[in-house]
Scaffold this motif. Structure first.
Motif, PDB file in Angstrom:
ATOM      1  N   ARG A 108       1.034  -0.920   0.237  1.00  0.00           N
ATOM      2  CA  ARG A 108       0.069  -0.124   0.040  1.00  0.00           C
ATOM      3  C   ARG A 108       0.788   1.320  -0.195  1.00  0.00           C
ATOM      4  O   ARG A 108       0.457   2.364  -0.479  1.00  0.00           O
ATOM      5  N   ARG A 109       2.052   1.095   0.707  1.00  0.00           N
ATOM      6  CA  ARG A 109       2.814   2.279   0.915  1.00  0.00           C
ATOM      7  C   ARG A 109       3.784   2.688  -0.566  1.00  0.00           C
ATOM      8  O   ARG A 109       3.910   3.896  -0.815  1.00  0.00           O
ATOM      9  N   GLU A 110       4.098   1.654  -1.307  1.00  0.00           N
ATOM     10  CA  GLU A 110       4.901   1.879  -2.365  1.00  0.00           C
ATOM     11  C   GLU A 110       3.987   0.920  -3.610  1.00  0.00           C
ATOM     12  O   GLU A 110       4.333   0.190  -4.043  1.00  0.00           O
ATOM     13  N   PRO A 111       2.906   1.689  -4.063  1.00  0.00           N
ATOM     14  CA  PRO A 111       2.058   0.586  -5.027  1.00  0.00           C
ATOM     15  C   PRO A 111       2.750   0.482  -6.312  1.00  0.00           C
ATOM     16  O   PRO A 111       2.540  -0.613  -6.974  1.00  0.00           O
ATOM     17  N   THR A 112       3.432   1.422  -6.927  1.00  0.00           N
ATOM     18  CA  THR A 112       4.082   0.893  -8.119  1.00  0.00           C
ATOM     19  C   THR A 112       5.086  -0.138  -8.093  1.00  0.00           C
ATOM     20  O   THR A 112       5.331  -1.093  -8.727  1.00  0.00           O
ATOM     21  N   ALA A 113       6.034   0.206  -6.872  1.00  0.00           N
ATOM     22  CA  ALA A 113       7.034  -0.970  -6.665  1.00  0.00           C
ATOM     23  C   ALA A 113       6.261  -2.120  -6.333  1.00  0.00           C
ATOM     24  O   ALA A 113       6.872  -3.360  -7.123  1.00  0.00           O
ATOM     25  N   SER A 114       5.396  -2.352  -5.645  1.00  0.00           N
ATOM     26  CA  SER A 114       4.452  -3.511  -5.334  1.00  0.00           C
ATOM     27  C   SER A 114       4.049  -4.260  -6.857  1.00  0.00           C
ATOM     28  O   SER A 114       4.090  -5.323  -6.884  1.00  0.00           O
ATOM     29  N   LYS A 115       3.400  -3.294  -7.513  1.00  0.00           N
ATOM     30  CA  LYS A 115       2.817  -3.993  -8.642  1.00  0.00           C
ATOM     31  C   LYS A 115       3.798  -4.293  -9.695  1.00  0.00           C
ATOM     32  O   LYS A 115       3.768  -5.130 -10.512  1.00  0.00           O
ATOM     33  N   VAL A 116       5.019  -3.679  -9.474  1.00  0.00           N
ATOM     34  CA  VAL A 116       6.329  -4.485 -10.506  1.00  0.00           C
ATOM     35  C   VAL A 116       6.360  -5.773 -10.001  1.00  0.00           C
ATOM     36  O   VAL A 116       6.763  -6.918 -10.746  1.00  0.00           O
ATOM     37  N   LEU A 117       6.659  -5.795  -8.578  1.00  0.00           N
ATOM     38  CA  LEU A 117       6.939  -7.053  -7.953  1.00  0.00           C
ATOM     39  C   LEU A 117       5.774  -8.300  -8.338  1.00  0.00           C
ATOM     40  O   LEU A 117       6.014  -9.406  -8.624  1.00  0.00           O
ATOM     41  N   LEU A 118       4.585  -8.035  -8.359  1.00  0.00           N
ATOM     42  CA  LEU A 118       3.567  -8.804  -8.697  1.00  0.00           C
ATOM     43  C   LEU A 118       3.348  -9.097 -10.235  1.00  0.00           C
ATOM     44  O   LEU A 118       3.177 -10.383 -10.527  1.00  0.00           O
ATOM     45  N   ALA A 119       3.817  -8.302 -10.887  1.00  0.00           N
ATOM     46  CA  ALA A 119       3.754  -8.431 -12.265  1.00  0.00           C
ATOM     47  C   ALA A 119       4.821  -9.421 -12.597  1.00  0.00           C
ATOM     48  O   ALA A 119       4.754 -10.321 -13.537  1.00  0.00           O
ATOM     49  N   GLU A 120       6.083  -9.276 -11.981  1.00  0.00           N
ATOM     50  CA  GLU A 120       7.147 -10.230 -12.268  1.00  0.00           C
ATOM     51  C   GLU A 120       7.481 -11.089 -11.334  1.00  0.00           C
ATOM     52  O   GLU A 120       8.548 -11.856 -11.322  1.00  0.00           O
ATOM     53  N   GLY A 121       6.685 -11.300 -10.119  1.00  0.00           N
ATOM     54  CA  GLY A 121       7.202 -12.007  -9.106  1.00  0.00           C
ATOM     55  C   GLY A 121       7.364 -13.339  -9.238  1.00  0.00           C
ATOM     56  O   GLY A 121       8.441 -13.962  -8.487  1.00  0.00           O
ATOM     57  N   LEU A 122       6.694 -14.044 -10.106  1.00  0.00           N
ATOM     58  CA  LEU A 122       6.818 -15.723 -10.159  1.00  0.00           C
ATOM     59  C   LEU A 122       8.153 -15.841 -10.788  1.00  0.00           C
ATOM     60  O   LEU A 122       8.706 -16.782 -10.724  1.00  0.00           O
ATOM     61  N   VAL A 123       8.467 -14.969 -11.864  1.00  0.00           N
ATOM     62  CA  VAL A 123       9.741 -15.157 -12.548  1.00  0.00           C
ATOM     63  C   VAL A 123      11.130 -15.044 -11.440  1.00  0.00           C
ATOM     64  O   VAL A 123      11.893 -15.678 -11.720  1.00  0.00           O
ATOM     65  N   TYR A 124      10.862 -14.080 -10.530  1.00  0.00           N
ATOM     66  CA  TYR A 124      12.002 -13.834  -9.569  1.00  0.00           C
ATOM     67  C   TYR A 124      12.087 -14.537  -8.130  1.00  0.00           C
ATOM     68  O   TYR A 124      12.650 -14.498  -7.353  1.00  0.00           O
ATOM     69  N   ALA A 125      10.806 -15.628  -8.129  1.00  0.00           N
ATOM     70  CA  ALA A 125      10.566 -16.150  -6.883  1.00  0.00           C
ATOM     71  C   ALA A 125      11.761 -17.206  -6.404  1.00  0.00           C
ATOM     72  O   ALA A 125      11.912 -17.179  -5.041  1.00  0.00           O
ATOM     73  N   GLY A 126      12.403 -17.690  -7.329  1.00  0.00           N
ATOM     74  CA  GLY A 126      13.540 -18.623  -6.996  1.00  0.00           C
ATOM     75  C   GLY A 126      14.782 -17.867  -7.141  1.00  0.00           C
ATOM     76  O   GLY A 126      15.824 -18.982  -7.388  1.00  0.00           O
ATOM     77  N   SER A 127      14.776 -16.460  -7.489  1.00  0.00           N
ATOM     78  CA  SER A 127      16.185 -16.034  -7.955  1.00  0.00           C
ATOM     79  C   SER A 127      17.038 -15.692  -6.770  1.00  0.00           C
ATOM     80  O   SER A 127      16.717 -15.815  -5.508  1.00  0.00           O
ATOM     81  N   GLY A 128      18.289 -15.280  -7.053  1.00  0.00           N
ATOM     82  CA  GLY A 128      19.139 -15.058  -5.987  1.00  0.00           C
ATOM     83  C   GLY A 128      19.152 -13.525  -5.602  1.00  0.00           C
ATOM     84  O   GLY A 128      20.171 -13.227  -5.034  1.00  0.00           O
ATOM     85  N   LYS A 129      18.000 -12.866  -5.996  1.00  0.00           N
ATOM     86  CA  LYS A 129      18.138 -11.364  -5.730  1.00  0.00           C
ATOM     87  C   LYS A 129      16.813 -11.098  -4.804  1.00  0.00           C
ATOM     88  O   LYS A 129      15.782 -11.966  -4.686  1.00  0.00           O
ATOM     89  N   GLY A 130      16.768 -10.124  -4.097  1.00  0.00           N
ATOM     90  CA  GLY A 130      15.623  -9.303  -3.441  1.00  0.00           C
ATOM     91  C   GLY A 130      15.135 -10.335  -2.320  1.00  0.00           C
ATOM     92  O   GLY A 130      15.718 -10.791  -1.595  1.00  0.00           O
ATOM     93  N   VAL A 131      13.875 -10.067  -2.401  1.00  0.00           N
ATOM     94  CA  VAL A 131      12.937 -10.875  -1.056  1.00  0.00           C
ATOM     95  C   VAL A 131      13.128 -12.095  -1.107  1.00  0.00           C
ATOM     96  O   VAL A 131      13.260 -12.810  -0.112  1.00  0.00           O
ATOM     97  N   ALA A 132      13.158 -12.937  -2.237  1.00  0.00           N
ATOM     98  CA  ALA A 132      13.018 -14.225  -2.392  1.00  0.00           C
ATOM     99  C   ALA A 132      14.643 -15.102  -1.801  1.00  0.00           C
ATOM    100  O   ALA A 132      14.552 -15.587  -1.230  1.00  0.00           O
TER     101      ALA A 132
END
Length: 212
Positions: A108-132
């Motif tokens: 809710r606080r960073e909606p654009t960044a959030s939607k970027v993550l949601l749009a591409e989240g599955l691609v990066y879910a197993g990556s070595g970067k960021g939240v995953a």
């Protein structure tokens, strides 16, 4: 000497201008990703960034490279924030929960960044970067410390990643839902899934959070 100083100042101005151009392109790309427009023409990206078409190719070889960088920067920025806000916590279960709860509040606080993550989240879910990557690290640390009872870290990460992405989507679809309460409830349920008792999972998921 004066000429050398002028050359240095000119170089610094050029570097700053190049950095601003690159940042503008990345920011524009993030907006388009958040809108689900992954095939947006390069011309439209440069227009949104208010830079010339030629400037685009000074920084990126293709639209795909820019989009990859745009997502990567969101992941890196969020990961760095979570690392900073969990520094000094010794309990891996507390680190995991606090990271999840903070990341959840950013929808809710960073909606654009959030939607970027949601749009591409599955691609990066197993990556070595960021939240995953940090979620994997926290789960593995919890297992080594005896705090988590996990038979398969990969499957645990699938559950955590799926919960995080679906929760973010839900919070956008239901803007009147209490996001803090929802995020804390999911964090509590995930802690129980990872092996904590009902009482301890509830206690950890209700602890005060640092300011975002």
């Amino acid at each position: 000497m004066e000429g050398m100083m002028d050359d240095g100042a000119s170089t610094n101005r050029l570097e700053r201008r190049k950095a601003r151009t690159r940042a503008a392109l990345v920011s524009a790309a993030q907006v388009f990703i958040a809108q689900g427009r992954l095939n947006v023409p390069i011309l439209e990206i440069t227009q949104a960034a208010d830079v010339g078409m030629g400037s685009f190719y000074n920084h990126f070889s293709s639209r795909e490279e820019l989009l990859q960088v745009a997502v990567g920067e969101v992941l890196d920025r969020l990961g760095a924030v979570l690392d900073e806000l969990t520094a000094g916590i010794d309990d891996p279960a507390h680190v995991f929960a606090q990271s999840f709860r903070l990341a959840g509040r950013l929808h809710r606080r960073e909606p654009t960044a959030s939607k970027v993550l949601l749009a591409e989240g599955l691609v990066y879910a197993g990556s070595g970067k960021g939240v995953a990557a940090r979620a994997r690290r926290d789960i593995e640390t919890g297992v080594r410390a005896g705090r988590f009872l996990v038979r398969d870290v990969e499957l645990a990460l699938v559950i955590v990643s799926g919960a995080a992405l679906c929760l973010g989507q839900l919070l956008h679809e239901q803007p009147t839902r209490d996001d803090s309460a929802a995020v804390d409830q999911v964090a509590e349920d995930l802690l129980r899934m990872l092996g904590l008792s009902v009482n301890e999972a509830h206690d950890i998921s209700q602890r005060p959070l640092p300011e975002l």
